[in-house]
Scaffold this active site. Structure first.
Site, PDB file in Angstrom:
ATOM      1  N   CYS A  77     -21.385   0.004  41.670  1.00  0.00           N
ATOM      2  CA  CYS A  77     -20.860  -0.155  43.032  1.00  0.00           C
ATOM      3  C   CYS A  77     -21.654   0.714  44.012  1.00  0.00           C
ATOM      4  CB  CYS A  77     -19.367   0.137  43.058  1.00  0.00           C
ATOM      5  SG  CYS A  77     -18.549  -0.507  44.546  1.00  0.00           S
ATOM      6  N   HIS A 114     -17.536  -3.349  38.987  1.00  0.00           N
ATOM      7  CA  HIS A 114     -17.117  -2.210  38.169  1.00  0.00           C
ATOM      8  C   HIS A 114     -16.956  -2.633  36.703  1.00  0.00           C
ATOM      9  CE1 HIS A 114     -16.270   1.143  40.998  1.00  0.00           C
ATOM     10  NE2 HIS A 114     -16.267   0.147  41.878  1.00  0.00           N
ATOM     11  N   GLU A 139     -16.960  -0.900  34.071  1.00  0.00           N
ATOM     12  CA  GLU A 139     -16.158   0.021  33.261  1.00  0.00           C
ATOM     13  C   GLU A 139     -14.694  -0.403  33.184  1.00  0.00           C
ATOM     14  OE1 GLU A 139     -15.482   1.575  37.401  1.00  0.00           O
ATOM     15  OE2 GLU A 139     -17.091   0.582  36.292  1.00  0.00           O
TER      16      GLU A 139
END
Length: 235
Positions: A107, A209, A211
């Site tokens: 990001c 994102h 993760e």
């Protein structure tokens, strides 16, 4: 063999006098077999010594980048900035590239990588005609729009070429792409969703994102960060 030490940049809440980072970053690094090390902003001249001790670097998400770092003036819609963090992360990125240290930007991290090499930033996507929603109103683990992963890129080799559903929590984006970087994914409206350096083993940044997403394409990004020996610079 020692576990890989992966540095992760963090945000600072100056009012509360604390550093912070969502747990998902550390959990994903640990799941891939690495040891996360949080990197709060320090003096720029310390970046080389820090990077020298790492096996990989994650530039995490967070607030906006000060326009002073890419030669612009603040525009309406610019959010809160942290120039100390900006300067620190830009130097970390430059040192990682100089050493060919595996680097993953997430990001804001994509924007930092672009600025570190001389690129520019769109300060606010909101309200621009013809754009899709890039700041989703949904759980972080839920994809809300698609991106097109371009062929013959590092990202395509890791995550697969074609359409990929991603989450999205940003109102800024890369404008002028820095020399040495190439676009490796685009949103349906043309917004840059991934950048990479073909000249490095792994210098890759995505606007979403990973993760937070339970998907093989997301796992692959962290696995490559921790296990880069088989990766080579691309033509």
């Amino acid at each position: 063999m020692a576990e890989a030490l992966i540095g992760i940049s963090v945000s600072c809440d100056y009012e509360q006098q604390r550093y912070w980072l969502p747990r998902a970053y550390c959990r994903r690094v640990a799941a891939a077999g690495g040891v996360p090390l949080l990197l709060p902003a320090a003096a720029e001249d310390k970046a080389a010594a820090v990077v020298a001790r790492l096996d990989g670097l994650i530039l995490s998400g967070g607030g906006d980048i000060s326009p002073l770092f890419y030669g612009a003036e603040p525009q309406p819609g610019l959010g809160e900035v942290d120039p100390w963090r900006d300067a620190w992360e830009i130097r970390l990125a430059q040192e990682a590239l100089r050493r060919d240290l595996p680097l993953l930007g997430i990001c804001r991290g994509l924007q930092v990588l672009n600025v570190a090499l001389g690129g520019g930033i769109i300060q606010d996507l909101c309200g621009q005609a013809g754009l899709i929603q890039h700041d989703q109103k949904a759980p972080r683990c839920s994809p809300t729009h698609t991106v097109r992963v371009l062929a013959a890129t590092r990202l395509a080799a890791l995550a697969g070429e074609g359409v990929l559903a991603v989450n999205s929590f940003h109102h800024q984006a890369a404008a002028t792409i820095a020399d040495g970087l190439r676009v490796s994914a685009l949103a349906p409206d043309g917004v840059t969703e991934a950048l990479e350096s073909p000249a490095h083993r792994l210098a890759l940044a995505v606007q979403w994102h990973p993760e937070c997403l339970e998907h093989p394409a997301s796992y692959a990004l962290f696995d490559a960060l921790l296990h880069p020996p088989h990766l080579r610079p691309m033509a």
